[in-house]
Design a protein around this motif. Structure first.
Motif, PDB file in Angstrom:
ATOM      1  N   VAL A  93       0.844  -1.204   0.000  1.00  0.00           N
ATOM      2  CA  VAL A  93       0.000   0.000   0.000  1.00  0.00           C
ATOM      3  C   VAL A  93       0.877   1.252   0.000  1.00  0.00           C
ATOM      4  O   VAL A  93       0.609   2.212  -0.727  1.00  0.00           O
ATOM      5  CB  VAL A  93      -0.977  -0.026   1.197  1.00  0.00           C
ATOM      6  N   ALA A  94       1.949   1.241   0.792  1.00  0.00           N
ATOM      7  CA  ALA A  94       2.847   2.397   0.828  1.00  0.00           C
ATOM      8  C   ALA A  94       3.484   2.636  -0.538  1.00  0.00           C
ATOM      9  O   ALA A  94       3.557   3.788  -1.011  1.00  0.00           O
ATOM     10  CB  ALA A  94       3.918   2.190   1.891  1.00  0.00           C
ATOM     11  N   ALA A  95       3.934   1.569  -1.198  1.00  0.00           N
ATOM     12  CA  ALA A  95       4.532   1.715  -2.525  1.00  0.00           C
ATOM     13  C   ALA A  95       3.495   2.195  -3.532  1.00  0.00           C
ATOM     14  O   ALA A  95       3.810   2.998  -4.426  1.00  0.00           O
ATOM     15  CB  ALA A  95       5.138   0.389  -2.980  1.00  0.00           C
ATOM     16  N   GLY A  96       2.258   1.726  -3.393  1.00  0.00           N
ATOM     17  CA  GLY A  96       1.198   2.181  -4.296  1.00  0.00           C
ATOM     18  C   GLY A  96       0.932   3.670  -4.167  1.00  0.00           C
ATOM     19  O   GLY A  96       0.835   4.387  -5.170  1.00  0.00           O
ATOM     20  N   PHE A  97       0.835   4.164  -2.939  1.00  0.00           N
ATOM     21  CA  PHE A  97       0.614   5.598  -2.760  1.00  0.00           C
ATOM     22  C   PHE A  97       1.832   6.410  -3.184  1.00  0.00           C
ATOM     23  O   PHE A  97       1.699   7.501  -3.735  1.00  0.00           O
ATOM     24  CB  PHE A  97       0.220   5.915  -1.312  1.00  0.00           C
ATOM     25  N   TYR A  98       3.020   5.877  -2.959  1.00  0.00           N
ATOM     26  CA  TYR A  98       4.243   6.550  -3.405  1.00  0.00           C
ATOM     27  C   TYR A  98       4.246   6.684  -4.925  1.00  0.00           C
ATOM     28  O   TYR A  98       4.572   7.743  -5.470  1.00  0.00           O
ATOM     29  CB  TYR A  98       5.461   5.764  -2.915  1.00  0.00           C
ATOM     30  N   GLU A  99       3.842   5.620  -5.616  1.00  0.00           N
ATOM     31  CA  GLU A  99       3.814   5.681  -7.075  1.00  0.00           C
ATOM     32  C   GLU A  99       2.652   6.513  -7.597  1.00  0.00           C
ATOM     33  O   GLU A  99       2.746   7.067  -8.691  1.00  0.00           O
ATOM     34  CB  GLU A  99       3.821   4.261  -7.652  1.00  0.00           C
ATOM     35  N   ILE A 100       1.572   6.643  -6.821  1.00  0.00           N
ATOM     36  CA  ILE A 100       0.508   7.579  -7.212  1.00  0.00           C
ATOM     37  C   ILE A 100       1.044   9.006  -7.167  1.00  0.00           C
ATOM     38  O   ILE A 100       0.771   9.818  -8.058  1.00  0.00           O
ATOM     39  CB  ILE A 100      -0.724   7.434  -6.295  1.00  0.00           C
ATOM     40  N   ILE A 101       1.822   9.300  -6.136  1.00  0.00           N
ATOM     41  CA  ILE A 101       2.393  10.642  -6.008  1.00  0.00           C
ATOM     42  C   ILE A 101       3.365  10.924  -7.144  1.00  0.00           C
ATOM     43  O   ILE A 101       3.396  12.026  -7.696  1.00  0.00           O
ATOM     44  CB  ILE A 101       3.079  10.797  -4.635  1.00  0.00           C
ATOM     45  N   LEU A 102       4.173   9.937  -7.522  1.00  0.00           N
ATOM     46  CA  LEU A 102       5.184  10.126  -8.563  1.00  0.00           C
ATOM     47  C   LEU A 102       4.620  10.085  -9.975  1.00  0.00           C
ATOM     48  O   LEU A 102       5.230  10.634 -10.891  1.00  0.00           O
ATOM     49  CB  LEU A 102       6.265   9.053  -8.449  1.00  0.00           C
ATOM     50  N   ALA A 103       3.500   9.419 -10.163  1.00  0.00           N
ATOM     51  CA  ALA A 103       2.964   9.203 -11.507  1.00  0.00           C
ATOM     52  C   ALA A 103       2.561  10.516 -12.150  1.00  0.00           C
ATOM     53  O   ALA A 103       2.121  11.458 -11.490  1.00  0.00           O
ATOM     54  CB  ALA A 103       1.773   8.251 -11.453  1.00  0.00           C
ATOM     55  N   ASP A 104       2.724  10.544 -13.446  1.00  0.00           N
ATOM     56  CA  ASP A 104       2.319  11.701 -14.242  1.00  0.00           C
ATOM     57  C   ASP A 104       1.380  11.197 -15.334  1.00  0.00           C
ATOM     58  O   ASP A 104       1.778  11.055 -16.485  1.00  0.00           O
ATOM     59  CB  ASP A 104       3.551  12.376 -14.841  1.00  0.00           C
ATOM     60  N   PRO A 105       0.124  10.891 -14.959  1.00  0.00           N
ATOM     61  CA  PRO A 105      -0.784  10.306 -15.948  1.00  0.00           C
ATOM     62  C   PRO A 105      -1.234  11.341 -16.973  1.00  0.00           C
ATOM     63  O   PRO A 105      -1.236  12.549 -16.720  1.00  0.00           O
ATOM     64  CB  PRO A 105      -1.959   9.836 -15.096  1.00  0.00           C
ATOM     65  N   SER A 106      -1.615  10.830 -18.103  1.00  0.00           N
ATOM     66  CA  SER A 106      -2.116  11.701 -19.169  1.00  0.00           C
ATOM     67  C   SER A 106      -3.474  12.266 -18.766  1.00  0.00           C
ATOM     68  O   SER A 106      -4.350  11.529 -18.305  1.00  0.00           O
ATOM     69  CB  SER A 106      -2.252  10.890 -20.460  1.00  0.00           C
ATOM     70  N   PRO A 107      -3.681  13.556 -18.946  1.00  0.00           N
ATOM     71  CA  PRO A 107      -4.996  14.134 -18.593  1.00  0.00           C
ATOM     72  C   PRO A 107      -6.109  13.681 -19.534  1.00  0.00           C
ATOM     73  O   PRO A 107      -7.283  13.830 -19.236  1.00  0.00           O
ATOM     74  CB  PRO A 107      -4.769  15.641 -18.688  1.00  0.00           C
ATOM     75  N   ASP A 108      -5.731  13.118 -20.676  1.00  0.00           N
ATOM     76  CA  ASP A 108      -6.729  12.655 -21.642  1.00  0.00           C
ATOM     77  C   ASP A 108      -7.153  11.213 -21.391  1.00  0.00           C
ATOM     78  O   ASP A 108      -8.055  10.714 -22.055  1.00  0.00           O
ATOM     79  CB  ASP A 108      -6.164  12.762 -23.065  1.00  0.00           C
ATOM     80  N   ALA A 109      -6.516  10.528 -20.446  1.00  0.00           N
ATOM     81  CA  ALA A 109      -6.831   9.124 -20.183  1.00  0.00           C
ATOM     82  C   ALA A 109      -8.035   9.022 -19.245  1.00  0.00           C
ATOM     83  O   ALA A 109      -8.090   9.696 -18.219  1.00  0.00           O
ATOM     84  CB  ALA A 109      -5.623   8.426 -19.567  1.00  0.00           C
ATOM     85  N   PHE A 110      -8.983   8.186 -19.630  1.00  0.00           N
ATOM     86  CA  PHE A 110     -10.181   7.965 -18.820  1.00  0.00           C
ATOM     87  C   PHE A 110     -10.427   6.469 -18.693  1.00  0.00           C
ATOM     88  O   PHE A 110     -10.155   5.699 -19.610  1.00  0.00           O
ATOM     89  CB  PHE A 110     -11.405   8.637 -19.448  1.00  0.00           C
ATOM     90  N   SER A 111     -10.940   6.066 -17.549  1.00  0.00           N
ATOM     91  CA  SER A 111     -11.257   4.657 -17.325  1.00  0.00           C
ATOM     92  C   SER A 111     -12.580   4.327 -18.009  1.00  0.00           C
ATOM     93  O   SER A 111     -13.319   5.222 -18.421  1.00  0.00           O
ATOM     94  CB  SER A 111     -11.361   4.390 -15.822  1.00  0.00           C
ATOM     95  N   PRO A 112     -12.906   3.042 -18.111  1.00  0.00           N
ATOM     96  CA  PRO A 112     -14.203   2.668 -18.704  1.00  0.00           C
ATOM     97  C   PRO A 112     -15.399   3.219 -17.927  1.00  0.00           C
ATOM     98  O   PRO A 112     -16.501   3.283 -18.459  1.00  0.00           O
ATOM     99  CB  PRO A 112     -14.184   1.139 -18.663  1.00  0.00           C
ATOM    100  N   TRP A 113     -15.186   3.619 -16.657  1.00  0.00           N
ATOM    101  CA  TRP A 113     -16.278   4.180 -15.866  1.00  0.00           C
ATOM    102  C   TRP A 113     -16.374   5.691 -16.003  1.00  0.00           C
ATOM    103  O   TRP A 113     -17.157   6.324 -15.318  1.00  0.00           O
ATOM    104  CB  TRP A 113     -16.096   3.815 -14.389  1.00  0.00           C
ATOM    105  N   GLY A 114     -15.512   6.277 -16.831  1.00  0.00           N
ATOM    106  CA  GLY A 114     -15.556   7.715 -17.058  1.00  0.00           C
ATOM    107  C   GLY A 114     -14.727   8.525 -16.074  1.00  0.00           C
ATOM    108  O   GLY A 114     -14.796   9.749 -16.075  1.00  0.00           O
ATOM    109  N   LEU A 115     -13.929   7.874 -15.230  1.00  0.00           N
ATOM    110  CA  LEU A 115     -13.074   8.578 -14.272  1.00  0.00           C
ATOM    111  C   LEU A 115     -11.747   8.945 -14.922  1.00  0.00           C
ATOM    112  O   LEU A 115     -11.233   8.217 -15.779  1.00  0.00           O
ATOM    113  CB  LEU A 115     -12.814   7.717 -13.045  1.00  0.00           C
ATOM    114  N   SER A 116     -11.180  10.059 -14.493  1.00  0.00           N
ATOM    115  CA  SER A 116      -9.861  10.427 -14.994  1.00  0.00           C
ATOM    116  C   SER A 116      -8.826   9.457 -14.427  1.00  0.00           C
ATOM    117  O   SER A 116      -9.091   8.699 -13.488  1.00  0.00           O
ATOM    118  CB  SER A 116      -9.524  11.862 -14.595  1.00  0.00           C
TER     119      SER A 116
END
Length: 183
Positions: A93-116
Motif C-alpha cells: 500500500v505504501a509503494a502504491g501511494f508513493y507511485e501515485i504521487i510520482l505518476a504523471d498520468p495523461s490528462p486525456d486518459a479515462f477509465s471505462p467508468w468515465g473517471l480520470s
C-alpha cells in the motif's frame, strides 16, 4: 568518426532506462511486484488452511522421508504465510501511494467508468487500504483462532514462533534433523 551508436538517442541504446507510460521516474514499478508477492503469500495461506481442514487426522505422513506432517502443522504454515502477507501488504500500500504521487498520468486518459486517470488511481489506493484492513483483520482473527485451538497448542503466536525455533535449535545442535543420530 563518431559511431552510429553514439548518435542514437539513449532510449534506443538502453531502453530499460526510459520511464514507462505511467510516468514514473524508473522503469520497473515496485507496487505491482509487491501486489503479486502479497497475493501469493495470501493464496498459499488459504490453501494450507484448506488442506489442513481436509486432513483432520493427527498422524504423520511421509514417514519414509522423515517428514512428519500433521494438520496442526499445516495450520501453522498457513498462519505464518498469512502473517507474512499482512506485513508485506503494508509495504504494498505504501509503494502504491508513493507511485501515485510520482505518476504523471495523461490528462486525456479515462477509465471505462468515465473517471480520470488520477481519480482511478486514488480509488485504487482506497481499495488497497480496505484490502489491507481486511488482510490484517483476518490475520488477527486467524492468530487468535490458532491460539485457542486446543490445550496442547501454544498460548500465543509469539510462543508458537519461539517454541518452533527452540525445537529447531535443539534438533540442529543435537544432530536430529532427518532422524536420530544413533552414534
Amino acid at each position: 568518426m563518431i559511431s552510429d551508436l553514439a548518435l542514437m538517442p539513449l532510449a534506443q541504446v538502453v531502453p530499460w532506462l526510459v520511464a514507462q507510460a505511467n510516468g514514473l521516474p524508473y522503469s520497473i514499478p515496485i507496487h505491482p511486484n509487491l501486489v503479486h508477492l502479497t497475493l501469493g503469500l495470501f493464496i498459499v495461506a488459504i490453501a494450507f488452511d484448506i488442506v489442513a481442514a481436509l486432513y483432520p487426522l493427527e498422524k504423520p505422513i511421509f514417514k519414509f522421508l522423515a517428514i512428519p506432517v500433521l494438520s496442526s502443522n499445516l495450520y501453522d504454515v498457513g498462519w505464518f504465510n498469512m502473517l507474512a502477507a499482512a506485513i508485506v501488504t503494508f509495504f504494498t500500500v505504501a509503494a502504491g501511494f508513493y507511485e501515485i504521487i510520482l505518476a504523471d498520468p495523461s490528462p486525456d486518459a479515462f477509465s471505462p467508468w468515465g473517471l480520470s486517470a488520477i481519480d482511478t488511481m486514488v480509488w485504487h489506493g482506497l481499495g488497497g487500504v480496505v484490502l489491507l484492513a481486511m488482510i490484517v483483520g483476518m490475520t488477527i482473527w486467524r492468530g487468535l483462532a490458532l491460539c485457542v485451538a486446543g490445550r496442547s497448542r501454544p498460548s500465543g503466536p509469539m510462543e508458537l514462533l519461539t517454541r518452533r525455533t527452540r525445537h529447531l535449535r535443539a534438533d540442529v545442535f543435537a544432530g536430529h534433523i532427518g532422524g536420530a543420530s544413533g552414534l
